[in-house]
Design a protein around this motif. Structure first.
Motif, PDB file in Angstrom:
ATOM      1  N   MET A   1      17.071 -15.181  83.674  1.00 50.61           N
ATOM      2  CA  MET A   1      18.414 -14.844  83.216  1.00 50.61           C
ATOM      3  C   MET A   1      19.405 -14.642  84.355  1.00 50.61           C
ATOM      4  N   VAL A   2      18.934 -14.689  85.587  1.00 51.11           N
ATOM      5  CA  VAL A   2      19.829 -14.529  86.738  1.00 51.11           C
ATOM      6  C   VAL A   2      20.022 -15.886  87.406  1.00 51.11           C
ATOM      7  N   GLY A   3      21.203 -16.438  87.244  1.00 52.39           N
ATOM      8  CA  GLY A   3      21.508 -17.733  87.849  1.00 52.39           C
ATOM      9  C   GLY A   3      22.712 -17.627  88.763  1.00 52.39           C
ATOM     10  N   ILE A   4      22.469 -17.572  90.059  1.00 56.00           N
ATOM     11  CA  ILE A   4      23.554 -17.539  91.052  1.00 56.00           C
ATOM     12  C   ILE A   4      23.359 -18.719  91.986  1.00 56.00           C
TER      13      ILE A   4
ATOM     14  N   GLY B   1      31.169 -26.719  93.769  1.00 50.60           N
ATOM     15  CA  GLY B   1      30.609 -26.214  95.015  1.00 50.60           C
ATOM     16  C   GLY B   1      30.774 -24.726  95.205  1.00 50.60           C
ATOM     17  N   ALA B   2      31.627 -24.083  94.395  1.00 52.74           N
ATOM     18  CA  ALA B   2      31.818 -22.640  94.520  1.00 52.74           C
ATOM     19  C   ALA B   2      30.659 -21.893  93.869  1.00 52.74           C
ATOM     20  N   LEU B   3      30.402 -20.684  94.356  1.00 52.37           N
ATOM     21  CA  LEU B   3      29.322 -19.879  93.793  1.00 52.37           C
ATOM     22  C   LEU B   3      29.675 -19.426  92.382  1.00 52.37           C
ATOM     23  N   ILE B   4      28.693 -19.517  91.495  1.00 53.36           N
ATOM     24  CA  ILE B   4      28.883 -19.047  90.129  1.00 53.36           C
ATOM     25  C   ILE B   4      27.707 -18.147  89.754  1.00 53.36           C
ATOM     26  N   ALA B   5      27.978 -17.213  88.844  1.00 48.51           N
ATOM     27  CA  ALA B   5      26.925 -16.335  88.314  1.00 48.51           C
ATOM     28  C   ALA B   5      26.812 -16.585  86.821  1.00 48.51           C
ATOM     29  N   THR B   6      25.649 -17.066  86.381  1.00 50.71           N
ATOM     30  CA  THR B   6      25.440 -17.390  84.974  1.00 50.71           C
ATOM     31  C   THR B   6      24.135 -16.764  84.486  1.00 50.71           C
ATOM     32  N   ARG B   7      23.892 -16.894  83.186  1.00 53.14           N
ATOM     33  CA  ARG B   7      22.645 -16.416  82.577  1.00 53.14           C
ATOM     34  C   ARG B   7      21.990 -17.622  81.905  1.00 53.14           C
ATOM     35  N   PRO B   8      21.268 -18.438  82.684  1.00 44.60           N
ATOM     36  CA  PRO B   8      20.793 -19.742  82.188  1.00 44.60           C
ATOM     37  C   PRO B   8      19.961 -19.679  80.921  1.00 44.60           C
ATOM     38  N   ALA B   9      19.027 -18.744  80.842  1.00 40.27           N
ATOM     39  CA  ALA B   9      18.138 -18.702  79.670  1.00 40.27           C
ATOM     40  C   ALA B   9      18.925 -18.479  78.393  1.00 40.27           C
ATOM     41  N   GLU B  10      19.955 -17.632  78.448  1.00 40.99           N
ATOM     42  CA  GLU B  10      20.721 -17.318  77.249  1.00 40.99           C
ATOM     43  C   GLU B  10      21.500 -18.518  76.729  1.00 40.99           C
ATOM     44  N   ALA B  11      21.743 -19.486  77.587  1.00 41.91           N
ATOM     45  CA  ALA B  11      22.497 -20.668  77.163  1.00 41.91           C
ATOM     46  C   ALA B  11      21.616 -21.698  76.460  1.00 41.91           C
ATOM     47  N   GLU B  12      20.297 -21.480  76.471  1.00 47.95           N
ATOM     48  CA  GLU B  12      19.381 -22.446  75.875  1.00 47.95           C
ATOM     49  C   GLU B  12      19.294 -22.239  74.360  1.00 47.95           C
ATOM     50  N   PRO B  13      19.145 -23.316  73.586  1.00 48.41           N
ATOM     51  CA  PRO B  13      19.085 -23.183  72.120  1.00 48.41           C
ATOM     52  C   PRO B  13      17.862 -22.418  71.628  1.00 48.41           C
ATOM     53  N   TRP B  14      16.818 -22.363  72.442  1.00 49.17           N
ATOM     54  CA  TRP B  14      15.598 -21.690  72.026  1.00 49.17           C
ATOM     55  C   TRP B  14      15.588 -20.200  72.361  1.00 49.17           C
TER      56      TRP B  14
ATOM     57  N   VAL C   1      19.149 -14.874  99.895  1.00 54.76           N
ATOM     58  CA  VAL C   1      18.518 -15.554 101.034  1.00 54.76           C
ATOM     59  C   VAL C   1      18.507 -17.062 100.815  1.00 54.76           C
ATOM     60  N   THR C   2      18.198 -17.485  99.594  1.00 50.48           N
ATOM     61  CA  THR C   2      18.172 -18.932  99.332  1.00 50.48           C
ATOM     62  C   THR C   2      19.559 -19.552  99.499  1.00 50.48           C
ATOM     63  N   LEU C   3      20.599 -18.772  99.222  1.00 49.41           N
ATOM     64  CA  LEU C   3      21.964 -19.296  99.383  1.00 49.41           C
ATOM     65  C   LEU C   3      22.311 -19.539 100.851  1.00 49.41           C
ATOM     66  N   LEU C   4      21.618 -18.831 101.734  1.00 43.99           N
ATOM     67  CA  LEU C   4      21.870 -19.007 103.169  1.00 43.99           C
ATOM     68  C   LEU C   4      21.108 -20.180 103.751  1.00 43.99           C
ATOM     69  N   ILE C   5      20.138 -20.694 102.993  1.00 47.22           N
ATOM     70  CA  ILE C   5      19.315 -21.816 103.476  1.00 47.22           C
ATOM     71  C   ILE C   5      19.819 -23.103 102.832  1.00 47.22           C
ATOM     72  N   PRO C   6      20.293 -24.029 103.589  1.00 45.44           N
ATOM     73  CA  PRO C   6      20.832 -25.271 103.011  1.00 45.44           C
ATOM     74  C   PRO C   6      19.822 -25.964 102.086  1.00 45.44           C
ATOM     75  N   GLY C   7      20.253 -26.240 100.870  1.00 44.38           N
ATOM     76  CA  GLY C   7      19.414 -26.951  99.918  1.00 44.38           C
ATOM     77  C   GLY C   7      18.380 -26.112  99.210  1.00 44.38           C
ATOM     78  N   ALA C   8      18.303 -24.806  99.518  1.00 50.43           N
ATOM     79  CA  ALA C   8      17.269 -23.950  98.924  1.00 50.43           C
ATOM     80  C   ALA C   8      17.711 -23.318  97.620  1.00 50.43           C
ATOM     81  N   ALA C   9      18.996 -23.412  97.286  1.00 48.17           N
ATOM     82  CA  ALA C   9      19.511 -22.781  96.077  1.00 48.17           C
ATOM     83  C   ALA C   9      20.006 -23.857  95.112  1.00 48.17           C
ATOM     84  N   PRO C  10      19.175 -24.297  94.189  1.00 48.52           N
ATOM     85  CA  PRO C  10      19.617 -25.311  93.220  1.00 48.52           C
ATOM     86  C   PRO C  10      20.661 -24.745  92.273  1.00 48.52           C
TER      87      PRO C  10
END
Length: 425
Positions: free
Chosen positions: A38-41, A47-60, A318-327
């Motif tokens: 549920m934590v999607g940053i 390209g800008a940083l966003i904060a979402t709740r991915p699981a809640e957006a799913e139909p299931w 930490v993943t945001l500081l590593i290029p390509g580590a934050a999908p």
């Protein structure tokens, strides 16, 4: 969330229902998994940083919460522990004031360093002027599990009274609590005043805790598997009209705060399923590797619960500081990396527990302060998580909460030196 010291394992194995230790650990790990989903940053389309709740957006998602909302089961297991703990406490000459004091400390002490951490971080980022919107979203998310402390403190404070009522009139006690739940929900939904639902903190979670008292008495043990399965099926079936035609959210997370009637049905159904699974869980707990895993996690359970969301946010940072580590959140790469994130987060929380887990241990307590001081200490411990539940975490609540929890710990640890207090359950 009781703990078992390593040197007590052998003695306790003969007295404990190890399946409940396993259930407690699984519940908390499930909470960690849910929050990771549920934590999607991460980077958005521009390209800008966003904060979402991915699981809640799913139909299931809504349907999944009927399985994934396991907090009612945690209160059932907590009710079992409270009932057995109260019996042990009174058998040794303990009274209600002392019981409430120790149970409050078990929650207030681990929460204190967390609130101090939140206060320090939020003051620092506020002074630095770092992206207020993103900081606010992160703070709200990090503080979201704290509702549990408020609800559990209420339940623990009610144990002496509720166990007496259970012993004298168990069915009438259940009926009265059910009536309270229904009346509060009716008043809330007919008036449209959501805050009125907060009164159900006094009914929903204590009622679910009461199922744990019945579990401790062996009521579920005396039911046949067919009966347990029928009760569980009925509980889940009743959720359909409640959420389909009734006023309740189809998501079992949507009716969490304030708590509502569907959680009661869910709790009873989960208690039945837990008893049905007991033979399999018992065989699992005969394995030394499983015992070691459960006791390791069980001895740090409050730390895992309280700190996992700050750690999730830190790992994400930490993943945001590593290029390509934050999908990008909700992307296929984001979903496929969640198992790895779970392993990293769990390892990080266990490492952190080496620093903060000592706050879970009561150590040498002093003689119980007077009832008034215990009541004030309990209130100081209750207000911070309740305020976060109602108004969400911010810098003012973090600082105020740290001060109140420090006061709670100081008040509840007053008195003359006496014996060391160990976990009752």
């Amino acid at each position: 969330m009781s703990t078992v010291a390593p040197h007590e394992m052998q003695r306790d194995l003969s007295r404990r229902d190890l399946t409940l230790d396993l259930a407690r650990v699984v519940c908390v790990l499930f909470v960690v998994v849910v929050h990771i989903l549920m934590v999607g940053i991460g980077p958005g389309p521009d390209g800008a940083l966003i904060a979402t709740r991915p699981a809640e957006a799913e139909p299931w998602f809504d349907a999944a919460t009927w399985v994934g909302q396991i907090m009612p089961l945690f209160f059932v297991v907590g009710g079992f522990a409270a009932a057995t703990g109260w019996r042990s406490w009174t058998a040794k000459g303990g009274d209600a004031v002392g019981f409430i004091r120790t149970r409050t400390l078990r929650l207030a002490q681990p929460a204190l360093p967390l609130f101090v951490f939140f206060a320090a971080v939020l003051v620092a980022v506020t002074l630095a002027g770092i992206a207020p919107g993103l900081v606010e979203s992160a703070a709200v998310g990090a503080g979201s599990p704290l509702w549990f402390l408020a609800a559990y403190l209420l339940c623990q404070a009610g144990v002496p009274l509720l166990t007496r009522l259970h012993e004298r009139a168990p069915r009438m006690t259940i009926a009265a609590l059910v009536a309270g739940v229904v009346l509060v929900d009716v008043a809330r939904f007919t008036t449209g005043v959501t805050e009125m639902g907060l009164l159900n903190l006094l009914f929903v979670w204590p009622l679910i805790q009461q199922f744990g008292f019945w579990y401790a008495d062996g009521w579920f043990d005396r039911r046949s598997p067919v009966t347990l399965l029928a009760i569980a099926a009925a509980c889940y079936l009743v959720l359909w009209p409640l959420t389909g035609w009734g006023p309740y959210s189809p998501s079992m997370l949507g009716g969490l705060n304030p708590p509502t009637l569907p959680l009661v049905a869910l709790g009873l159904g989960q208690a039945c399923l837990l008893r049905l699974a007991k033979p399999v869980l018992s065989r699992l707990m005969e394995l030394r590797a499983m015992q070691a895993f459960v006791f390791l996690l069980g001895s740090r359970l409050m730390t895992v619960y309280l700190w996992h969301l700050p750690v999730i946010l830190a790992v994400t940072g930490v993943t945001l500081l590593i290029p390509g580590a934050a999908p990008a959140p909700s992307s296929p790469a984001w979903w496929w990396t969640r198992p790895l994130v779970f392993v990293v987060v769990l390892a990080a929380v266990l490492a952190l527990s080496l620093l903060v887990a000592r706050w879970e241990a009561l150590g040498d307590l002093r003689a119980t302060p007077g009832a008034v001081l215990v009541a004030i200490g309990w209130l100081c411990a209750f207000v911070p998580p309740f305020a976060v539940m109602q108004w969400f975490l911010d810098v003012q609540l973090a600082v105020g909460g740290a001060i109140l929890l420090a006061a709670a710990v100081l008040l509840l640890r007053r008195g003359a030196p006496t014996r060391s207090v160990r976990s009752e359950a």
